[in-house]
Design an enzyme around this catalytic site. Structure first.
Site, short mmCIF file in Angstrom:
data_model
loop_
_atom_site.label_atom_id
_atom_site.label_comp_id
_atom_site.label_asym_id
_atom_site.label_seq_id
_atom_site.Cartn_x
_atom_site.Cartn_y
_atom_site.Cartn_z
CE LYS A 1 -1.91 1.59 4.36
NZ LYS A 1 -1.49 3.23 4.24
CG ASN A 2 1.99 2.88 3.68
OD1 ASN A 2 0.90 3.05 3.32
ND2 ASN A 2 2.48 2.49 4.75
CB CYS B 1 -5.43 5.77 10.46
SG CYS B 1 -6.09 4.42 9.77
NE ARG C 1 -0.98 10.27 9.92
CZ ARG C 1 -1.19 9.23 9.24
NH1 ARG C 1 -2.27 8.66 9.27
NH2 ARG C 1 -0.15 8.63 8.54
CB ILE D 1 0.73 18.94 6.15
CG1 ILE D 1 -0.15 20.23 6.34
CG2 ILE D 1 -0.17 17.57 6.01
CD1 ILE D 1 -1.11 20.65 5.15
CG ASP D 2 5.04 20.94 10.46
OD1 ASP D 2 4.65 19.72 10.27
OD2 ASP D 2 6.10 21.16 11.49
CG ASP E 1 2.97 1.41 9.38
OD1 ASP E 1 2.39 2.36 10.23
OD2 ASP E 1 3.14 1.79 8.32
NE ARG F 1 -7.41 4.29 5.32
CZ ARG F 1 -7.75 5.63 5.69
NH1 ARG F 1 -8.48 6.20 6.63
NH2 ARG F 1 -7.25 6.46 4.86
N1 EPU Z 1 5.12 14.89 10.83
C1 EPU Z 1 5.12 16.32 11.02
N2 EPU Z 1 4.95 17.12 10.18
C2 EPU Z 1 5.00 16.99 8.68
C3 EPU Z 1 4.92 15.32 8.35
C4 EPU Z 1 4.97 14.31 9.59
O1 EPU Z 1 5.07 16.34 12.24
O2 EPU Z 1 4.79 17.87 7.95
C5 EPU Z 1 5.23 13.81 11.84
C6 EPU Z 1 4.11 12.77 12.15
O3 EPU Z 1 2.95 13.64 12.87
C7 EPU Z 1 4.78 11.58 12.62
C8 EPU Z 1 5.97 11.64 11.94
O4 EPU Z 1 6.29 12.99 11.51
O5 EPU Z 1 4.52 11.98 14.12
C9 EPU Z 1 6.11 10.49 10.91
O6 EPU Z 1 5.07 10.81 9.87
P1 EPU Z 1 5.61 10.64 8.57
O7 EPU Z 1 5.56 11.68 7.54
O8 EPU Z 1 6.99 9.60 8.61
O9 EPU Z 1 4.30 9.50 7.92
P2 EPU Z 1 3.42 9.47 6.76
O10 EPU Z 1 4.16 9.68 5.63
O11 EPU Z 1 2.21 10.43 7.39
C10 EPU Z 1 3.84 6.93 6.38
C11 EPU Z 1 2.90 5.91 6.20
C12 EPU Z 1 2.29 5.38 7.46
C13 EPU Z 1 3.55 5.13 8.47
C14 EPU Z 1 4.39 6.39 8.42
C15 EPU Z 1 5.76 5.84 9.42
C16 EPU Z 1 1.93 6.01 3.90
C17 EPU Z 1 0.81 6.50 3.02
N3 EPU Z 1 1.72 5.97 5.39
O12 EPU Z 1 2.93 7.91 6.80
O13 EPU Z 1 1.37 4.28 7.40
O14 EPU Z 1 3.24 4.79 9.65
O15 EPU Z 1 4.74 6.73 7.09
O16 EPU Z 1 6.25 5.07 8.64
O17 EPU Z 1 3.09 5.69 3.49
C18 EPU Z 1 -0.22 2.72 7.56
O18 EPU Z 1 0.19 2.19 6.79
O19 EPU Z 1 -1.05 2.40 8.58
C19 EPU Z 1 0.65 4.05 7.94
C20 EPU Z 1 -0.22 5.07 8.87
#
Ligand code: EPU
Length: 419
Positions: free
Chosen positions: A22-23, A116, A121, A123-124, A305, A397
């Site tokens: 998925k990811n 989820c 989460r 997006i900064d 995960d 999902r």
């Molecule tokens: N974060 C920030 N600011 C940002 C972006 C992230 O503070 O702008 C923080 C997040 O809040 C979190 C940490 O950084 O505390 C890690 O977030 P990351 O950006 O690495 O995660 P993501 O890209 O939102 C992906 C996977 C997640 C997986 C995480 C960590 C996808 C679609 N999703 O999420 O997968 O847990 O990386 O490995 O690739 C899942 O599959 O169930 C899932 C949640």
């Protein structure tokens, strides 16, 4: 609301083939936005997050369809850079369309993404990175309007190796003007797959698999056919399921290298592993042993995960274990449900202390997120009696058909569709 009915079962036995990741596929679908023409994704999982991403692409004017080769995406008719709120807010990954949209359309308009609820989460980092490359954003009432006349390469150090931010950075850079250097990047295998896909399409990304990516912008990318690799988190789910039920299962297409940290943990629990090519045999002869501490970390550390299925497994292990969740701020939600089933779990900040019990008891349970939902199905398999798991749309999902998979492994797990 559809529910999953789970009958407590004995040790899992059987063989299983793992679906595509998925990811990996979600950012690759976003990457297709940059490529005029039709890309083909083989081994693409049939999951609701992929459907949602396809509907987002269609809302932009692209066409998507499945045939015997896999999922086809044709973006030559893309004309719309505004994304519909109901789709964007239902999936976190919609944010990875921001970079490609700015690159291809020079503008983007979308609401804050949903997904989820596993903690804050923000997006900064995504917005900061794209601003550094020349994008300008106006944000009002959680709505983002972005403009980028010309994305331009620069050097950017990520404050944290965020998976999604690294992906957005790659997607914004491959067709930007000049060279982009991304430092402190995420190393996750799914980020690497995105780079392989883009390089196959004509991008110039160096340093794949390291925390420093050097990307030379190119004028054009070309349609490709790409095979999505097996999903390491789905594979890990069934590995822990074998351990928790004292089972013996075979996984036919294991992404072994990507599971190093996971296999280390199951070995500590007394699990025997044997590998021939990609065929992994997982055999847990006795009740799993407790582990003193497992800490979730960015790759190659133990994946967040798989933290929930690990928690279920430790809840039936012999002795006291601890888990530390270091990636998300609120990802211990299943603890309450497991405690209702008879587990002994105490949450103290980032740590969960788990005292293993020989038995769990069947319950009506409610999934609150994707991975937690899968972990509750496993808890139902380990429990005595019949459990029901509500909100199973969360599980869909990311798992093509968790009931089918567990049935292959001998468990009695069935979805009940309610009209
Ligand atoms: N974060 C920030 N600011 C940002 C972006 C992230 O503070 O702008 C923080 C997040 O809040 C979190 C940490 O950084 O505390 C890690 O977030 P990351 O950006 O690495 O995660 P993501 O890209 O939102 C992906 C996977 C997640 C997986 C995480 C960590 C996808 C679609 N999703 O999420 O997968 O847990 O990386 O490995 O690739 C899942 O599959 O169930 C899932 C949640």
């Amino acid at each position: 609301m559809d529910i999953i009915h789970v009958q407590g079962s004995g040790p899992l036995r059987g063989e299983i083939q793992i679906q595509g990741s998925k990811n990996a596929v979600l950012p690759i679908l976003a990457a297709a936005v940059l490529i005029e023409g039709t890309c083909c994704l083989k081994n693409c999982p049939h999951i609701s997050d992929v459907n949602c991403m396809c509907r987002l692409l269609e809302s932009m004017g692209c066409s998507t369809y499945w045939d015997e080769d896999g999922l086809k995406v044709d973006t030559s008719t893309l004309k719309e850079s505004r994304l519909p709120k109901e789709l964007v807010t239902s999936m976190r990954s919609s944010i990875i369309l921001l970079g490609p949209l700015l690159a291809r359309c020079k503008e983007a308009s979308l609401d804050y993404p949903g997904g989820c609820v596993i903690g804050d989460r923000p997006i900064d980092m995504h917005l900061h990175l794209l601003k550094e490359m020349g994008a300008v954003f106006t944000i009002q009432n959680e709505h983002i309007a972005g403009l980028a006349e010309q994305l331009t390469g620069t050097t950017i150090r990520l404050p944290f190796p965020s998976v999604g931010t690294t992906e957005n950075g790659i997607l914004a850079s491959v067709m930007a003007k000049g060279r982009t250097t991304l430092l402190n990047c995420a190393l996750e295998p799914e980020v690497q797959q995105l780079c392989h896909f883009l390089n196959a399409a004509g991008a110039k990304i160096e340093g794949v698999g390291t925390d420093c990516l050097r990307i030379e912008g190119v004028e054009k990318l070309y349609p490709v056919t790409y095979m999505i690799e097996a999903d390491r988190i789905v594979a890990g789910t069934y590995i822990f399921s074998a351990v928790a039920t004292m089972g013996r299962i075979g996984i036919l297409n294991t992404p072994v290298k990507e599971l190093d940290s996971v296999l280390e943990v199951v070995k500590q629990m007394g699990c025997r592993l044997s590998l021939e090519g990609k065929h992994l045999e997982v055999w847990q002869k006795e009740r799993p042993k407790a582990v003193s501490l497992v800490q979730t970390q960015v790759y190659p550390g133990f994946p967040t995960d798989l933290q929930s299925v690990l928690m279920t497994t430790l809840a039936v292990s012999d002795g006291e274990s601890q888990i530390e969740e270091n990636i998300f701020s609120n990802r211990f939600k299943i603890a309450g449900e497991l405690v209702r089933m008879g587990a002994e779990i105490r949450i103290e900040g980032r740590r969960a202390r788990i005292k293993g019990k020989e038995k769990l008891y069947a319950m009506s349970l409610l999934a609150e997120d994707l991975r937690g939902g899968a972990a509750l199905v496993l808890a139902g398999i380990c429990a005595q009696g019949n459990s029901l798991i509500g909100n199973c749309h969360y599980i869909e999902r990311g798992y093509e058909d968790i009931c089918r998979d567990y049935r292959f492994l001998g468990a009695a797990v069935e979805k009940i569709v309610r009209s």
